[in-house]
Design an enzyme around this catalytic site. Structure first.
Site, PDB file in Angstrom:
ATOM      1  N   LYS A  41       0.830  -1.213   0.000  1.00 54.59           N
ATOM      2  CA  LYS A  41       0.000   0.000   0.000  1.00 54.59           C
ATOM      3  C   LYS A  41       0.863   1.261   0.000  1.00 54.59           C
ATOM      4  CE  LYS A  41      -0.360  -0.400   5.016  1.00 54.59           C
ATOM      5  NZ  LYS A  41      -1.251  -0.760   6.135  1.00 54.59           N
ATOM      6  N   ARG A 138     -11.163   0.796  13.825  1.00 51.31           N
ATOM      7  CA  ARG A 138     -11.312   1.620  12.618  1.00 51.31           C
ATOM      8  C   ARG A 138     -12.016   0.864  11.517  1.00 51.31           C
ATOM      9  NH1 ARG A 138      -4.933   1.317  10.502  1.00 51.31           N
ATOM     10  NH2 ARG A 138      -5.065  -0.911  10.061  1.00 51.31           N
ATOM     11  N   TYR A 268      15.307  30.909   7.390  1.00 46.16           N
ATOM     12  CA  TYR A 268      14.167  31.714   7.857  1.00 46.16           C
ATOM     13  C   TYR A 268      14.225  31.890   9.365  1.00 46.16           C
ATOM     14  CZ  TYR A 268      11.956  31.116   3.291  1.00 46.16           C
ATOM     15  OH  TYR A 268      11.668  31.143   1.957  1.00 46.16           O
ATOM     16  N   MET A 316      11.820  24.817   2.000  1.00 44.37           N
ATOM     17  CA  MET A 316      11.132  23.909   1.079  1.00 44.37           C
ATOM     18  C   MET A 316      12.118  23.112   0.227  1.00 44.37           C
ATOM     19  SD  MET A 316       8.267  24.677  -1.847  1.00 44.37           S
ATOM     20  CE  MET A 316       7.207  25.628  -0.777  1.00 44.37           C
TER      21      MET A 316
END
Ligand SMILES: *Cc1c(COP(=O)(O)O)cnc(C)c1O
Length: 377
Positions: A41, A138, A268, A316
């Site tokens: 998966k 679930r 940053y 990023m």
């Protein structure tokens, strides 16, 4: 003419398929004769489902496990004839695709049974496995209420759906305390005993990777390994089993080197300031590649076989490491952020712990911008 950079130009993921196959064999041996349902998966945990299925197919897994109809259809389209089991309740609008690809549905409630039986009328016989919820909460039919659903389930299957298996999913197989696992096992056995189906006709399965490694005696008829195949330790810090061979490495080229005078800042928010002279290397790897931003100030890389610290905030597309202690680093040299270089190794578990998560999320988070390359050992 379109120029394409080579796959190792910037940053990439290396996949060691020999290690993957070795991990598969370790699971098979540990499961002692049980079949192996290879979980592929989420694009094989980010590694590439086609590559993984192609590598594993000659080892003859019993089946493949996916989470969505689209994933299953993709595996089927590779020419795979084995059962492909969708281990999540199928959304109603995915039933048609799943049936057309002849996937095996897992049944969690009577509504899902009705939809699968309906599809089987149109597509001819379809297979299903029954999930019993013993505490995961679930998916699956409730273990406490077998009396209320079992007969209606049998009716609902009709003549066209063949029930091929029954399973449950462990929620704490990686925990030190055996109690939750043994409780779930007992609940599952109690439910099995009440089912109006013959045990001999059903493939019974329980164990994910942690289950197989820690509780091989619960292997039943088949096991469902995922993370172990891909080199993730399913129970970090809990011993008692052979750890997997690493499968995935993540590497990036140094693209810029800066001799930073005292007072220079990086990233940053200028979180890091050089106190003395420092030498910095920029790596073309950031959260746009799946390198988590929360690793800011926490993780390390290996360059020339030496560990170096990340400094400043992960952005990023780029991050910066302090290479002041490593001589002769040049633009184009390779930094390893997961994997080995020389005597040093950074495991997925190390990175996951620094990011307050698990290896699964690190692997599945690696973005397509990183080419996946096969590595031969
Ligand atoms: C994902 C999954 C697995 C595999 O779990 P790992 O911990 O990766 O081995 C097994 N069974 C089910 C039902 C799953 O959804």
């Amino acid at each position: 003419m379109l120029m394409v950079a080579n796959d190792r130009a910037r940053a990439w993921v290396e996949v060691d398929l020999d290690a993957l196959r070795a991990n598969f064999e370790t699971v098979r041996a540990r499961a002692g004769g049980a079949g192996v349902i290879a979980m592929v998966k989420a694009d094989s945990y980010g590694i590439g489902a086609e590559r993984v299925v192609t590598a594993i197919e000659p080892l003859e897994p019993l089946a493949y496990g996916v989470a969505t109809a689209a994933e299953g259809a993709q595996v089927r389209a590779l020419g795979i004839e084995r059962p492909i089991i969708v281990f999540s309740p199928l959304p109603p609008d995915s039933v048609e695709l799943a049936a057309a690809a002849r996937l095996t549905a897992t049944l969690s409630d009577l509504g899902g049974v009705a939809r699968w039986a309906e599809a089987a009328k149109r597509h001819g016989r379809l297979d299903a496995h029954l999930e019993i919820d013993t505490g995961m909460g679930r998916a699956g039919f409730d273990f406490r209420e077998v009396g209320t659903w079992a007969d209606r389930l049998q009716e609902g299957l009709g003549p066209s759906v063949r029930l091929r298996g029954v399973y449950t999913h462990l929620h704490s197989a990686d925990a030190v305390d055996p109690t939750p696992t043994l409780t779930q096992w007992q609940r599952f056995q109690d439910a099995l005993a009440q089912l109006p189906f013959s045990r001999e006709d059903l493939l019974v399965h329980v164990c994910n990777s942690a289950g197989i490694m820690r509780w091989p005696e619960l292997a039943a008829d088949a096991v469902r390994p995922g993370i172990y195949l891909y080199g993730g330790n399913p129970a970090p810090g809990v011993g008692g089993f052979e750890p997997p061979r690493p499968v995935v490495s993540v590497r990036a080229r140094v693209v810029r080197i800066k001799d930073a005078p005292p007072g220079s800042t990086v990233g940053y928010g200028s979180l890091h300031t050089a106190r003395g002279w420092e030498r910095w290397a920029t790596l073309p790897l950031g959260y746009g590649d799946g390198w988590p931003r929360c690793l800011t100030g926490r993780s390390e890389a290996i360059i020339h076989g030496q560990r170096v610290r990340f400094i400043g905030r992960t952005s990023m597309d780029m991050t910066v490491v302090d290479i002041s202690s490593v001589p002769d680093v040049k633009v184009g040299d390779v930094a390893t952020v997961i994997g080995s270089d020389g005597a040093e190794t950074i495991s997925i578990e190390e990175v996951a712990a620094q990011a307050d998560t698990i290896s699964y999320e690190i692997l599945t988070g690696l973005r397509p911008r990183l080419p996946r390359l096969e590595r031969y050992t």
